[in-house]
Design an enzyme around this catalytic site. Structure first.
Site, PDB file in Angstrom:
ATOM      1  N   PRO A   1      -9.146  23.843  26.719  1.00  0.00           N
ATOM      2  CG  PRO A   1     -11.451  24.054  26.495  1.00  0.00           C
ATOM      3  CD  PRO A   1     -10.353  23.047  26.620  1.00  0.00           C
ATOM      4  CD  GLU A   2      -3.826  26.697  28.744  1.00  0.00           C
ATOM      5  OE1 GLU A   2      -3.270  27.573  29.414  1.00  0.00           O
ATOM      6  OE2 GLU A   2      -3.216  25.996  27.911  1.00  0.00           O
TER       7      GLU A   2
END
Ligand SMILES: [Zn+2]
Length: 281
Positions: free
Chosen positions: A2-3
Protein backbone atom coordinates in the site's frame (compact mmCIF):
# COMPACT_ATOMS: atom_id res chain seq x y z
CA UNK A 1 2.54 -2.66 -0.98
CA UNK A 2 0.00 0.00 0.00
CA UNK A 3 1.20 3.51 -0.89
CA UNK A 4 -0.19 6.90 0.09
CA UNK A 5 -3.48 6.59 -1.89
CA UNK A 6 -4.16 3.11 -0.53
CA UNK A 7 -3.49 4.15 3.07
CA UNK A 8 -5.57 7.31 2.60
CA UNK A 9 -8.41 5.15 1.27
CA UNK A 10 -8.28 3.02 4.41
CA UNK A 11 -8.18 6.16 6.56
CA UNK A 12 -11.28 7.60 4.88
CA UNK A 13 -13.18 4.35 5.33
CA UNK A 14 -12.08 3.72 8.90
CA UNK A 15 -12.31 7.22 10.37
CA UNK A 16 -16.13 7.45 10.47
CA UNK A 17 -16.31 4.01 12.10
CA UNK A 18 -13.61 4.62 14.71
CA UNK A 19 -13.74 8.27 15.66
CA UNK A 20 -15.49 8.78 19.00
CA UNK A 21 -15.54 5.05 19.72
CA UNK A 22 -13.84 3.38 22.68
CA UNK A 23 -11.76 0.23 22.31
CA UNK A 24 -13.33 -2.12 24.85
CA UNK A 25 -11.17 -5.13 24.02
CA UNK A 26 -8.01 -5.77 22.07
CA UNK A 27 -6.11 -8.98 21.44
CA UNK A 28 -2.65 -8.82 19.89
CA UNK A 29 -2.03 -12.33 18.58
CA UNK A 30 1.36 -11.62 17.00
CA UNK A 31 4.07 -10.12 19.23
CA UNK A 32 5.96 -8.92 16.15
CA UNK A 33 3.26 -6.28 15.57
CA UNK A 34 4.28 -4.13 18.56
CA UNK A 35 8.02 -4.84 18.56
CA UNK A 36 10.05 -3.53 20.35
CA UNK A 37 7.04 -2.77 22.61
CA UNK A 38 5.58 -5.69 24.55
CA UNK A 39 2.13 -6.71 23.27
CA UNK A 40 0.78 -7.04 26.83
CA UNK A 41 1.52 -3.45 27.80
CA UNK A 42 0.15 -2.10 24.50
CA UNK A 43 -3.03 -4.12 25.08
CA UNK A 44 -3.35 -2.72 28.60
CA UNK A 45 -3.00 0.84 27.33
CA UNK A 46 -5.40 0.47 24.42
CA UNK A 47 -8.14 -1.23 26.42
CA UNK A 48 -10.55 1.57 27.34
CA UNK A 49 -8.90 4.16 25.08
CA UNK A 50 -11.16 6.39 22.98
CA UNK A 51 -10.22 7.01 19.34
CA UNK A 52 -10.44 10.77 18.81
CA UNK A 53 -9.17 10.93 15.23
CA UNK A 54 -7.74 8.73 12.50
CA UNK A 55 -5.07 10.64 10.57
CA UNK A 56 -2.30 9.77 8.14
CA UNK A 57 1.32 10.72 7.51
CA UNK A 58 3.00 9.13 4.48
CA UNK A 59 2.07 5.46 4.68
CA UNK A 60 1.34 5.59 8.44
CA UNK A 61 -2.17 5.55 9.84
CA UNK A 62 -2.25 7.58 13.05
CA UNK A 63 -4.89 6.71 15.61
CA UNK A 64 -5.05 9.67 18.02
CA UNK A 65 -6.28 8.25 21.32
CA UNK A 66 -7.53 9.71 24.57
CA UNK A 67 -4.76 10.56 27.03
CA UNK A 68 -2.45 12.06 24.35
CA UNK A 69 -1.51 8.65 23.02
CA UNK A 70 -0.97 7.73 19.38
CA UNK A 71 -1.08 4.34 17.73
CA UNK A 72 1.06 4.47 14.57
CA UNK A 73 0.02 1.69 12.22
CA UNK A 74 2.07 0.72 9.15
CA UNK A 75 0.65 -1.94 6.80
CA UNK A 76 4.01 -2.65 5.06
CA UNK A 77 3.68 -5.37 2.39
CA UNK A 78 0.44 -7.19 3.08
CA UNK A 79 -1.30 -5.64 6.11
CA UNK A 80 -5.01 -4.82 5.96
CA UNK A 81 -7.60 -3.52 8.41
CA UNK A 82 -11.03 -5.10 8.04
CA UNK A 83 -14.19 -3.66 9.57
CA UNK A 84 -16.72 -6.23 10.77
CA UNK A 85 -15.48 -9.18 8.67
CA UNK A 86 -18.23 -11.79 8.32
CA UNK A 87 -16.04 -14.63 9.57
CA UNK A 88 -12.64 -14.82 11.20
CA UNK A 89 -10.21 -14.04 8.34
CA UNK A 90 -7.00 -16.00 7.93
CA UNK A 91 -3.76 -14.34 9.06
CA UNK A 92 -5.51 -12.40 11.83
CA UNK A 93 -2.86 -10.62 13.94
CA UNK A 94 -4.89 -8.16 16.05
CA UNK A 95 -8.56 -7.97 17.02
CA UNK A 96 -10.23 -4.79 18.27
CA UNK A 97 -13.75 -4.69 19.79
CA UNK A 98 -15.50 -1.30 19.93
CA UNK A 99 -18.04 -0.02 22.44
CA UNK A 100 -20.79 0.02 19.79
CA UNK A 101 -20.40 -3.72 19.16
CA UNK A 102 -18.41 -3.42 15.92
CA UNK A 103 -15.04 -5.07 15.34
CA UNK A 104 -11.84 -4.20 13.52
CA UNK A 105 -9.44 -6.99 12.55
CA UNK A 106 -5.86 -6.48 11.42
CA UNK A 107 -4.65 -9.20 9.07
CA UNK A 108 -1.17 -9.59 7.64
CA UNK A 109 -0.01 -12.74 5.80
CA UNK A 110 3.65 -11.71 5.68
CA UNK A 111 3.72 -10.09 9.15
CA UNK A 112 5.87 -7.05 8.32
CA UNK A 113 3.22 -4.56 9.48
CA UNK A 114 3.64 -2.73 12.77
CA UNK A 115 1.61 -0.98 15.48
CA UNK A 116 3.67 1.40 17.56
CA UNK A 117 2.23 3.23 20.59
CA UNK A 118 3.74 6.59 21.58
CA UNK A 119 2.89 9.06 24.32
CA UNK A 120 2.41 12.72 23.42
CA UNK A 121 2.56 14.64 20.15
CA UNK A 122 6.29 15.36 20.54
CA UNK A 123 7.06 11.63 20.61
CA UNK A 124 4.76 11.10 17.64
CA UNK A 125 6.47 13.83 15.64
CA UNK A 126 9.95 12.56 16.55
CA UNK A 127 9.05 9.02 15.50
CA UNK A 128 7.73 10.19 12.14
CA UNK A 129 10.53 12.71 11.53
CA UNK A 130 13.08 9.89 11.68
CA UNK A 131 11.19 7.90 9.08
CA UNK A 132 9.40 10.14 6.62
CA UNK A 133 10.10 13.35 4.73
CA UNK A 134 7.81 15.93 3.15
CA UNK A 135 4.19 15.08 2.68
CA UNK A 136 2.76 15.46 -0.82
CA UNK A 137 -0.69 17.11 -1.03
CA UNK A 138 0.37 19.71 1.55
CA UNK A 139 1.61 23.30 1.10
CA UNK A 140 5.13 22.19 2.14
CA UNK A 141 5.46 20.09 -1.01
CA UNK A 142 7.14 22.77 -3.10
CA UNK A 143 9.57 22.80 -6.02
CA UNK A 144 12.04 24.75 -3.87
CA UNK A 145 11.96 22.11 -1.14
CA UNK A 146 12.42 19.27 -3.63
CA UNK A 147 15.30 20.99 -5.41
CA UNK A 148 17.05 21.59 -2.10
CA UNK A 149 16.72 17.89 -1.19
CA UNK A 150 18.03 16.79 -4.58
CA UNK A 151 20.95 19.18 -4.94
CA UNK A 152 24.11 17.28 -5.92
CA UNK A 153 22.35 13.89 -5.81
CA UNK A 154 23.48 11.48 -8.51
CA UNK A 155 21.02 8.74 -7.57
CA UNK A 156 18.35 8.03 -10.22
CA UNK A 157 15.34 10.29 -9.82
CA UNK A 158 13.11 7.26 -9.29
CA UNK A 159 15.18 6.08 -6.32
CA UNK A 160 15.05 9.62 -4.95
CA UNK A 161 11.24 9.74 -5.24
CA UNK A 162 10.92 6.32 -3.56
CA UNK A 163 13.04 7.32 -0.56
CA UNK A 164 10.45 7.76 2.23
CA UNK A 165 12.82 9.97 4.23
CA UNK A 166 12.69 12.53 1.43
CA UNK A 167 9.14 12.25 0.07
CA UNK A 168 6.53 10.45 2.16
CA UNK A 169 4.11 7.94 0.72
CA UNK A 170 5.22 7.48 -2.90
CA UNK A 171 6.03 3.87 -3.80
CA UNK A 172 6.72 1.94 -6.97
CA UNK A 173 3.34 2.44 -8.65
CA UNK A 174 2.99 6.18 -8.18
CA UNK A 175 6.67 6.88 -8.90
CA UNK A 176 6.35 5.26 -12.34
CA UNK A 177 3.08 7.03 -13.08
CA UNK A 178 4.38 10.43 -11.96
CA UNK A 179 7.66 10.20 -13.91
CA UNK A 180 5.71 9.25 -17.04
CA UNK A 181 3.26 12.13 -16.60
CA UNK A 182 6.23 14.49 -16.13
CA UNK A 183 8.12 13.09 -19.16
CA UNK A 184 11.22 12.32 -17.10
CA UNK A 185 13.29 9.15 -17.48
CA UNK A 186 13.55 7.23 -14.17
CA UNK A 187 17.34 6.92 -14.56
CA UNK A 188 17.97 10.67 -14.76
CA UNK A 189 20.23 11.81 -11.91
CA UNK A 190 18.04 13.50 -9.28
CA UNK A 191 20.36 16.49 -9.05
CA UNK A 192 20.30 17.05 -12.82
CA UNK A 193 16.63 18.00 -13.19
CA UNK A 194 15.89 21.54 -14.29
CA UNK A 195 13.56 23.77 -12.34
CA UNK A 196 10.88 23.28 -15.03
CA UNK A 197 11.24 19.51 -14.74
CA UNK A 198 10.88 19.68 -10.96
CA UNK A 199 7.73 21.72 -11.42
CA UNK A 200 6.33 19.08 -13.79
CA UNK A 201 7.35 16.25 -11.48
CA UNK A 202 5.92 17.90 -8.36
CA UNK A 203 2.61 18.43 -10.15
CA UNK A 204 2.68 14.91 -11.63
CA UNK A 205 3.24 13.31 -8.21
CA UNK A 206 0.20 15.15 -6.88
CA UNK A 207 -1.92 14.28 -9.93
CA UNK A 208 -0.96 10.60 -9.73
CA UNK A 209 -1.66 10.38 -6.00
CA UNK A 210 -5.01 12.17 -6.37
CA UNK A 211 -5.98 9.86 -9.25
CA UNK A 212 -5.11 6.90 -7.02
CA UNK A 213 -7.21 8.22 -4.14
CA UNK A 214 -10.09 8.92 -6.53
CA UNK A 215 -9.98 5.26 -7.66
CA UNK A 216 -9.77 4.11 -4.01
CA UNK A 217 -6.26 2.75 -4.46
CA UNK A 218 -4.74 0.00 -6.57
CA UNK A 219 -5.09 -3.70 -5.80
CA UNK A 220 -2.30 -5.71 -7.39
CA UNK A 221 -1.76 -8.31 -4.69
CA UNK A 222 -3.17 -7.96 -1.20
CA UNK A 223 -4.52 -4.44 -0.80
CA UNK A 224 -8.12 -4.52 0.42
CA UNK A 225 -10.61 -1.91 1.54
CA UNK A 226 -11.97 -2.19 5.08
CA UNK A 227 -14.96 -4.14 3.69
CA UNK A 228 -12.62 -6.47 1.76
CA UNK A 229 -13.29 -4.85 -1.66
CA UNK A 230 -10.49 -4.11 -4.13
CA UNK A 231 -9.26 -0.76 -5.38
CA UNK A 232 -9.61 0.06 -9.08
CA UNK A 233 -6.58 2.22 -9.87
CA UNK A 234 -4.75 -0.79 -11.38
CA UNK A 235 -7.20 -0.49 -14.31
CA UNK A 236 -6.11 3.11 -14.91
CA UNK A 237 -2.32 2.75 -14.85
CA UNK A 238 -0.72 4.73 -17.68
CA UNK A 239 2.56 2.76 -17.78
CA UNK A 240 2.99 0.77 -14.56
CA UNK A 241 2.71 -2.99 -15.28
CA UNK A 242 1.96 -2.24 -18.95
CA UNK A 243 5.16 -3.57 -20.58
CA UNK A 244 4.54 -4.43 -24.24
CA UNK A 245 1.46 -2.22 -24.47
CA UNK A 246 1.25 1.07 -26.39
CA UNK A 247 2.12 4.32 -24.62
CA UNK A 248 -1.16 6.23 -24.08
CA UNK A 249 0.48 9.45 -25.33
CA UNK A 250 2.58 8.41 -28.35
CA UNK A 251 1.90 4.71 -29.06
CA UNK A 252 5.50 3.58 -28.53
CA UNK A 253 5.79 0.24 -26.75
CA UNK A 254 6.18 0.57 -22.99
CA UNK A 255 9.31 -1.11 -21.66
CA UNK A 256 10.15 -2.65 -18.32
CA UNK A 257 13.57 -1.79 -16.92
CA UNK A 258 15.09 -2.13 -13.44
CA UNK A 259 15.96 0.94 -11.39
CA UNK A 260 17.38 0.51 -7.90
CA UNK A 261 16.23 -3.11 -7.90
CA UNK A 262 12.62 -2.20 -8.67
CA UNK A 263 10.68 -3.12 -11.80
CA UNK A 264 10.12 0.16 -13.62
CA UNK A 265 7.87 0.97 -16.56
CA UNK A 266 8.80 3.64 -19.05
CA UNK A 267 8.02 5.06 -22.50
CA UNK A 268 11.47 5.91 -23.78
CA UNK A 269 10.06 8.25 -26.38
CA UNK A 270 8.05 10.39 -23.92
CA UNK A 271 10.74 9.98 -21.23
CA UNK A 272 13.99 10.42 -23.12
CA UNK A 273 16.96 8.47 -21.83
CA UNK A 274 19.71 10.36 -20.01
CA UNK A 275 22.88 10.76 -22.09
CA UNK A 276 25.73 8.45 -21.11
CA UNK A 277 28.31 10.32 -19.06
CA UNK A 278 31.79 10.16 -20.53
CA UNK A 279 34.52 8.72 -18.36
CA UNK A 280 36.30 11.41 -16.36
CA UNK A 281 39.53 13.10 -17.57
ZN1 LIG B 1 5.17 7.72 -25.16
Amino acid sequence: MPELPEVETIRRQLAPQLEGRTIVEIEILDPRWTRPGAPGSVQDELRGARVDRVGRAGKYLIWALSGERYLLVHLRMTGALLFDPASEPSHTRVRFALDDGHRVVYIDPRRFGTGHLVHGSAARDAYLAQRIGIEPLTPEFTVEHLRRLARGRRAPIKAFVLDQRRIAGVGNIYADEALFRAGIHPLRAAGSLTRAQWQRLRDAIEESLLAGIEAKGATIDDFRHVDGARGSFQDRFLVHRRAGEACPKCGTMIRKIVVGGRGTYVCERCQSKPRQRRAGP
